[in-house]
Write a protein that holds these residues in place. Structure first.
Motif, PDB file in Angstrom:
ATOM      1  N   LYS A 192       0.803  -1.229   0.000  1.00  0.00           N
ATOM      2  CA  LYS A 192       0.000   0.000   0.000  1.00  0.00           C
ATOM      3  C   LYS A 192       0.834   1.277   0.000  1.00  0.00           C
ATOM      4  CE  LYS A 192      -4.454  -1.247   0.263  1.00  0.00           C
ATOM      5  NZ  LYS A 192      -5.515  -0.703  -0.580  1.00  0.00           N
ATOM      6  N   LEU A 193       2.061   1.184   0.444  1.00  0.00           N
ATOM      7  CA  LEU A 193       2.942   2.339   0.458  1.00  0.00           C
ATOM      8  C   LEU A 193       3.120   2.934  -0.939  1.00  0.00           C
ATOM      9  CD1 LEU A 193       5.051   4.094   1.947  1.00  0.00           C
ATOM     10  CD2 LEU A 193       6.714   2.268   1.531  1.00  0.00           C
ATOM     11  N   GLN A 215      -0.988   2.988   6.963  1.00  0.00           N
ATOM     12  CA  GLN A 215       0.444   3.028   7.250  1.00  0.00           C
ATOM     13  C   GLN A 215       1.229   3.617   6.092  1.00  0.00           C
ATOM     14  OE1 GLN A 215       2.197  -0.447   9.381  1.00  0.00           O
ATOM     15  NE2 GLN A 215       0.181  -1.343   9.102  1.00  0.00           N
ATOM     16  N   GLY A 216       0.836   3.259   4.869  1.00  0.00           N
ATOM     17  CA  GLY A 216       1.512   3.801   3.702  1.00  0.00           C
ATOM     18  C   GLY A 216       1.363   5.307   3.615  1.00  0.00           C
ATOM     19  N   LEU A 217       0.136   5.789   3.826  1.00  0.00           N
ATOM     20  CA  LEU A 217      -0.107   7.226   3.747  1.00  0.00           C
ATOM     21  C   LEU A 217       0.585   7.948   4.898  1.00  0.00           C
ATOM     22  CD1 LEU A 217      -1.533   9.461   2.186  1.00  0.00           C
ATOM     23  CD2 LEU A 217      -3.498   9.158   3.703  1.00  0.00           C
ATOM     24  N   VAL A 237       0.397   3.115  12.631  1.00  0.00           N
ATOM     25  CA  VAL A 237       0.014   4.394  12.027  1.00  0.00           C
ATOM     26  C   VAL A 237       0.348   5.543  12.973  1.00  0.00           C
ATOM     27  CG1 VAL A 237      -1.949   5.782  11.247  1.00  0.00           C
ATOM     28  CG2 VAL A 237      -1.755   3.385  10.552  1.00  0.00           C
ATOM     29  N   ARG A 238       0.009   5.374  14.226  1.00  0.00           N
ATOM     30  CA  ARG A 238       0.312   6.424  15.211  1.00  0.00           C
ATOM     31  C   ARG A 238       1.816   6.644  15.335  1.00  0.00           C
ATOM     32  NH1 ARG A 238      -4.267   4.300  19.456  1.00  0.00           N
ATOM     33  NH2 ARG A 238      -5.949   5.701  18.769  1.00  0.00           N
ATOM     34  N   ALA A 239       2.576   5.563  15.243  1.00  0.00           N
ATOM     35  CA  ALA A 239       4.025   5.674  15.376  1.00  0.00           C
ATOM     36  C   ALA A 239       4.635   6.503  14.255  1.00  0.00           C
ATOM     37  CB  ALA A 239       4.656   4.282  15.405  1.00  0.00           C
ATOM     38  N   ARG A 240       3.938   6.617  13.123  1.00  0.00           N
ATOM     39  CA  ARG A 240       4.447   7.396  11.992  1.00  0.00           C
ATOM     40  C   ARG A 240       3.905   8.821  11.971  1.00  0.00           C
ATOM     41  NH1 ARG A 240       7.567   4.265   9.007  1.00  0.00           N
ATOM     42  NH2 ARG A 240       7.276   2.005   9.095  1.00  0.00           N
ATOM     43  N   GLY A 241       3.312   9.221  13.088  1.00  0.00           N
ATOM     44  CA  GLY A 241       2.953  10.623  13.243  1.00  0.00           C
ATOM     45  C   GLY A 241       1.562  11.014  12.798  1.00  0.00           C
ATOM     46  N   ALA A 242       0.779  10.085  12.286  1.00  0.00           N
ATOM     47  CA  ALA A 242      -0.577  10.422  11.843  1.00  0.00           C
ATOM     48  C   ALA A 242      -1.543  10.389  13.024  1.00  0.00           C
ATOM     49  CB  ALA A 242      -1.037   9.454  10.759  1.00  0.00           C
ATOM     50  N   PRO A 256      -7.997   4.697  -0.838  1.00  0.00           N
ATOM     51  CA  PRO A 256      -7.086   3.545  -0.807  1.00  0.00           C
ATOM     52  C   PRO A 256      -7.020   2.759  -2.105  1.00  0.00           C
ATOM     53  CG  PRO A 256      -9.077   3.062   0.450  1.00  0.00           C
ATOM     54  CD  PRO A 256      -9.132   4.517   0.099  1.00  0.00           C
ATOM     55  N   PHE A 257      -8.024   2.906  -2.986  1.00  0.00           N
ATOM     56  CA  PHE A 257      -7.975   2.117  -4.220  1.00  0.00           C
ATOM     57  C   PHE A 257      -8.657   2.772  -5.419  1.00  0.00           C
ATOM     58  CE2 PHE A 257     -11.337   0.410  -1.407  1.00  0.00           C
ATOM     59  CZ  PHE A 257     -12.474   0.638  -2.171  1.00  0.00           C
TER      60      PHE A 257
END
Length: 509
Positions: free
Chosen positions: A51-52, A81-83, A110-115, A145-146
């Motif tokens: 998805k990234l 996670q990709g976004l 997702v939270r770990a990547r700042g979103a 997403p698609f």
């Protein structure tokens, strides 16, 4: 036309964050299926999913004004996670709306990547509706997403890599389907370069929105969507993906939960990687294709699309794996309620490996036992077992495809002992997990005492564990201990165990 995607895919900007993943041969599975089976390892992406690619390509195409207002998406996890990673890389504010049913591992990632994560609804469509409300209220850009050409083009780079890496055309390519973005992108590129390659979409049987659309000739909405393969839990195929897919995809296969579980095990045995259910979807379809068509000596590739699953789900996956492979059957058998009947029943099964045995005394006339046993896949072995038992005078019923039996009844067999039952002793026993070990235990008991309760489940360990209730008159406890000592298996007397007294006993010692 699908060919319009070729330039989009070639120009897609994905490798700032994504990596070109390998295609690995699944050697064990290849030998078993009589075909050369390849896995496209999208589980090795930085966010453990393809998805990234689409998320970053879409983000890259946004204007500076759009980026400044932030982005929002609805996702069951992998697109999120990709976004989130793409937004973090570009310094853009991101809000992700996720269904409440999303595995915690994906929410945390997702939270770990700042979103910012907003949990809303029980499925993707409810989350999507809420995300679009945020777009209207806050002016953010919605990243689908698609159902977006830039997202589809980003996912299409998976197909571009497959063509470059495999070089010679495949006989068939298997692609998982949720909303259809990956299938549309991959199919557009692969069909253009390798028109002779069969392109086959694979969906969960309980979330088959593409199959429904193809049958009706239009996009329609499923009334219910299964959540086991949460990465593909979509009620309606995307509009743009469907436009592409209906022109160039050869076939759609649906698979069951058990078949996905079996595919997860296959992936682990060949790669030591653990796929999520949606990640193993394409391989489950590949296996079903081989079984139904009899394909041999073909080049087959499945896209392993993701590996984001909660660790505690593996317990359930493992439980369903052998049934999904048709290597385990579940049957219910009625046997006489008398000493020696368990041994006679096990003898009637022959040298078959028993994987589960559940029983609780109910009447003094007959007993019903819930039995799991190993069977040979791909044949009529189970029917032969049922025929053999019938010939021996047993009433046996196949419960292998009975969802209630597999999900609930197997854990609920039992209950308290009847108040008028003769006293029973409870023993917990360990024995080496090998054919004949269980029969040895039952044979040693002989016909002297009646078994009033029995529970055994194969857990793949070196030692099997059983819990057995035996009706032992007060004056014969010493003789019972002598027999157990003579068998040589470690055992513990659990008759005073409070768990037994609370849930299984009748209050008498």
């Amino acid at each position: 036309m699908p060919h319009s995607y070729i330039k989009r895919i070639l120009d897609a900007r994905v490798y700032d964050v994504a990596r070109q993943t390998p295609i690995d041969e699944a050697a064990l599975l290849s030998a078993r299926l009589g075909n050369r089976v390849w896995l496209k390892r999208e589980d090795l992406q930085p966010v453990f999913s393809f998805k990234l690619r689409g998320a970053y390509n879409k983000m890259y195409r946004l204007s500076e004004a759009q980026r400044s207002r932030g982005v929002v998406a609805a996702s069951a996890g992998n697109h999120a996670q990709g976004l989130a990673m793409a937004a973090q890389r570009m310094g853009v504010r991101a809000v992700i709306v996720m269904p409440r049913t999303t595995p915690q591992i994906k929410v945390d990632a997702v939270r770990a990547r700042g979103a910012r994560v907003v949990l809303h609804g029980d499925a993707f469509d409810e989350a999507s509706t809420y995300a679009k409300k945020l777009v209207a209220e806050q002016g953010m850009t919605y990243v689908h997403p698609f159902d977006d050409p830039d997202v589809i083009a980003g996912q299409g780079t998976v197909g571009m890599e497959i063509v470059r890496q495999h070089q010679a055309p495949l006989d068939a390519l298997f692609v998982p389907v949720g909303g259809g973005g990956l299938l549309a992108g991959v199919a557009a590129f692969v069909h253009y370069v390798w028109p002779q390659t069969k392109i086959i979409g694979v969906e969960p049987a309980d979330a088959a929105c593409l199959k429904l659309a193809l049958q009706r000739g239009r996009r329609d909405r499923l009334s219910e969507v299964g959540l086991f393969a949460d990465g593909c839990a979509v009620a309606q195929i995307g509009k743009e993906p469907f436009r592409v897919i209906r022109e160039i995809v050869d076939e759609v296969i649906t698979v069951s939960t058990d078949e996905m579980c079996a595919a997860i095990k296959d992936i682990f045995e060949d790669t030591r990687g653990i796929a999520e259910p949606a990640g193993a979807l394409a391989l489950a379809g590949l296996k079903k294709y081989v079984e139904e068509t009899g394909a041999r000596n073909e080049e087959l590739l499945a896209i392993l699309s993701g590996a984001n699953t909660n660790f505690d789900r593996l317990r359930y996956i493992s439980e369903r794996t052998e049934i999904g492979e048709r290597r385990e059957a579940i049957i219910s058998v009625t046997i006489p309620e008398k000493p020696g009947s368990f041994r006679a029943f096990c003898s009637a099964l022959g040298k078959r490996n028993i994987t589960e045995f559940n029983y609780r005394y109910a009447t003094d006339r007959f007993a019903r036992v819930f039995v799991g046993l190993s069977v040979a896949p791909g044949g009529n072995d189970l029917q032969q077992v049922l025929n053999d038992l019938k010939r021996e005078g047993y009433d046996a019923e196949d419960l292998t495809d009975n969802e209630m039996a597999k999900l609930h009844i197997r854990y609920m067999v039992g209950g308290r002992a009847p108040e008028n039952m003769d006293p029973e002793r409870i023993y917990r026993v360990e024995f080496p997990e090998r054919p004949g070990a269980l029969l040895k235990f039952l044979a040693a008991l002989g016909q002297r005492w009646n078994i009033s309760m029995f529970h055994y489940r194969n857990h793949g360990a070196a030692y099997g564990r059983i819990l057995v209730g035996i009706q032992v008159p007060a004056g014969q406890k010493g003789a019972m201990r002598e027999v157990l000592d003579g068998i040589g298996y470690p055992y513990w007397d659990e008759s005073a165990n409070p768990a037994y007294q609370l849930y299984l006993g009748n209050g008498a010692d």
